[in-house]
Design a protein around this motif. Structure first.
Motif, PDB file in Angstrom:
ATOM      1  N   ARG A  69       0.829  -1.213   0.000  1.00 16.06           N
ATOM      2  CA  ARG A  69       0.000   0.000   0.000  1.00 16.06           C
ATOM      3  C   ARG A  69       0.865   1.266   0.000  1.00 16.06           C
ATOM      4  NH1 ARG A  69       0.000   1.682   5.319  1.00 16.06           N
ATOM      5  NH2 ARG A  69       0.450   0.035   6.812  1.00 16.06           N
ATOM      6  N   TRP A  70       2.145   1.152   0.403  1.00 11.98           N
ATOM      7  CA  TRP A  70       3.039   2.307   0.401  1.00 11.98           C
ATOM      8  C   TRP A  70       3.483   2.690  -1.002  1.00 11.98           C
ATOM      9  CZ3 TRP A  70       7.158   1.848   4.843  1.00 11.98           C
ATOM     10  CH2 TRP A  70       6.504   1.928   6.078  1.00 11.98           C
ATOM     11  N   VAL A  71       3.405   1.767  -1.939  1.00 10.45           N
ATOM     12  CA  VAL A  71       3.893   2.055  -3.286  1.00 10.45           C
ATOM     13  C   VAL A  71       2.804   1.990  -4.351  1.00 10.45           C
ATOM     14  CG1 VAL A  71       6.244   1.323  -2.791  1.00 10.45           C
ATOM     15  CG2 VAL A  71       4.612  -0.350  -3.608  1.00 10.45           C
ATOM     16  N   ARG A  72       1.622   1.609  -3.994  1.00  9.71           N
ATOM     17  CA  ARG A  72       0.549   1.389  -4.971  1.00  9.71           C
ATOM     18  C   ARG A  72       0.154   2.670  -5.711  1.00  9.71           C
ATOM     19  NH1 ARG A  72      -3.372  -1.685  -2.177  1.00  9.71           N
ATOM     20  NH2 ARG A  72      -2.332  -3.515  -2.990  1.00  9.71           N
ATOM     21  N   GLU A  73      -0.101   3.749  -5.017  1.00  6.93           N
ATOM     22  CA  GLU A  73      -0.584   4.975  -5.662  1.00  6.93           C
ATOM     23  C   GLU A  73       0.472   5.591  -6.578  1.00  6.93           C
ATOM     24  OE1 GLU A  73      -3.688   6.088  -5.835  1.00  6.93           O
ATOM     25  OE2 GLU A  73      -4.153   4.276  -4.699  1.00  6.93           O
ATOM     26  N   GLY A  74       1.723   5.570  -6.150  1.00  5.17           N
ATOM     27  CA  GLY A  74       2.798   6.093  -7.002  1.00  5.17           C
ATOM     28  C   GLY A  74       2.934   5.295  -8.280  1.00  5.17           C
ATOM     29  N   ALA A  75       2.801   3.973  -8.169  1.00  8.63           N
ATOM     30  CA  ALA A  75       2.878   3.118  -9.352  1.00  8.63           C
ATOM     31  C   ALA A  75       1.699   3.398 -10.283  1.00  8.63           C
ATOM     32  CB  ALA A  75       2.901   1.653  -8.934  1.00  8.63           C
ATOM     33  N   ARG A  76       0.521   3.588  -9.722  1.00 11.70           N
ATOM     34  CA  ARG A  76      -0.653   3.899 -10.558  1.00 11.70           C
ATOM     35  C   ARG A  76      -0.465   5.219 -11.292  1.00 11.70           C
ATOM     36  NH1 ARG A  76      -5.416   2.179  -6.468  1.00 11.70           N
ATOM     37  NH2 ARG A  76      -5.354  -0.041  -6.928  1.00 11.70           N
ATOM     38  N   TRP A  77       0.086   6.217 -10.598  1.00 13.09           N
ATOM     39  CA  TRP A  77       0.301   7.521 -11.224  1.00 13.09           C
ATOM     40  C   TRP A  77       1.313   7.407 -12.358  1.00 13.09           C
ATOM     41  CZ3 TRP A  77       4.592  10.728 -11.674  1.00 13.09           C
ATOM     42  CH2 TRP A  77       4.327  11.984 -12.203  1.00 13.09           C
ATOM     43  N   LEU A  78       2.420   6.688 -12.121  1.00 10.46           N
ATOM     44  CA  LEU A  78       3.430   6.532 -13.165  1.00 10.46           C
ATOM     45  C   LEU A  78       2.875   5.795 -14.375  1.00 10.46           C
ATOM     46  CD1 LEU A  78       6.644   5.739 -11.111  1.00 10.46           C
ATOM     47  CD2 LEU A  78       6.209   7.753 -12.510  1.00 10.46           C
ATOM     48  N   LEU A  79       2.061   4.777 -14.150  1.00  9.41           N
ATOM     49  CA  LEU A  79       1.455   4.059 -15.275  1.00  9.41           C
ATOM     50  C   LEU A  79       0.476   4.952 -16.030  1.00  9.41           C
ATOM     51  CD1 LEU A  79       0.879   0.534 -13.750  1.00  9.41           C
ATOM     52  CD2 LEU A  79       2.427   1.136 -15.606  1.00  9.41           C
ATOM     53  N   ALA A  80      -0.255   5.793 -15.308  1.00  9.22           N
ATOM     54  CA  ALA A  80      -1.211   6.689 -15.961  1.00  9.22           C
ATOM     55  C   ALA A  80      -0.494   7.736 -16.810  1.00  9.22           C
ATOM     56  CB  ALA A  80      -2.090   7.371 -14.917  1.00  9.22           C
ATOM     57  N   GLU A  81       0.697   8.144 -16.400  1.00 11.35           N
ATOM     58  CA  GLU A  81       1.446   9.173 -17.113  1.00 11.35           C
ATOM     59  C   GLU A  81       2.510   8.585 -18.042  1.00 11.35           C
ATOM     60  OE1 GLU A  81       0.474  12.259 -16.994  1.00 11.35           O
ATOM     61  OE2 GLU A  81      -1.014  11.760 -15.461  1.00 11.35           O
ATOM     62  N   MET A  82       2.411   7.301 -18.329  1.00 11.19           N
ATOM     63  CA  MET A  82       3.438   6.628 -19.119  1.00 11.19           C
ATOM     64  C   MET A  82       3.593   7.225 -20.517  1.00 11.19           C
ATOM     65  SD  MET A  82       3.912   2.596 -19.847  1.00 11.19           S
ATOM     66  CE  MET A  82       4.142   2.148 -18.153  1.00 11.19           C
ATOM     67  N   LEU A  83       2.519   7.721 -21.087  1.00 10.97           N
ATOM     68  CA  LEU A  83       2.595   8.303 -22.425  1.00 10.97           C
ATOM     69  C   LEU A  83       3.624   9.434 -22.464  1.00 10.97           C
ATOM     70  CD1 LEU A  83       1.521   8.355 -25.287  1.00 10.97           C
ATOM     71  CD2 LEU A  83      -0.223   9.944 -24.520  1.00 10.97           C
TER      72      LEU A  83
END
Length: 136
Positions: free
Chosen positions: A65-79
């Motif tokens: 849970r400490w890294v989940r939101e950051g990973a989601r943000w990076l995947l969303a901004e991958m473009l």
């Protein structure tokens, strides 16, 4: 005063969560880069960093849970991270005009192979999991 502070604190923590997690990823990458250089590993630092993060999560040193939101943000901004690839395509228009069909064929074939391999692995894991649930 204490009631107002308790209401503000979760919002502040939530807003700082993603930047902190991205900094954690960057710090882990820098550490992995140092390890690759120090140990003369024949692996790229990003791969070593992912293995380190996986080990930290599996050993429960870093909760997921400490890294989940950051990973989601990076995947969303991958473009955003693929913009340099688009610039490279613009710089090599002649190459694409001559050999573009070959490049496209390689990309299409490799994409199909990756999708097929992923589907096969997911199917095997799903069957393994369902067999395990039936035995419980």
């Amino acid at each position: 005063m204490a009631v107002a502070l308790s209401r503000v604190t979760p919002a502040v923590v939530q807003r700082l969560q993603v930047p902190f997690q991205v900094l954690l990823y960057a710090g882990l990458f820098i550490f992995a880069e140092y390890l690759v250089g120090w140990l003369h590993l024949p692996l790229p630092a990003n791969l070593v960093g992912m293995v380190l993060m996986l080990a930290l999560i599996l050993c429960r040193i870093v909760p997921l849970r400490w890294v989940r939101e950051g990973a989601r943000w990076l995947l969303a901004e991958m473009l955003l991270f693929f913009v340099p690839a688009v610039v490279a395509v613009v710089n090599y228009v002649h190459l694409l005009m001559v050999d573009g069909w070959r490049i496209f064929a390689v990309i299409a074939l490799s994409t199909l192979m990756v999708l097929g391999a992923t589907a096969w692995v997911v199917d095997k894991v799903y069957r393994y999991e369902t067999r395990g649930q039936k035995h419980d």
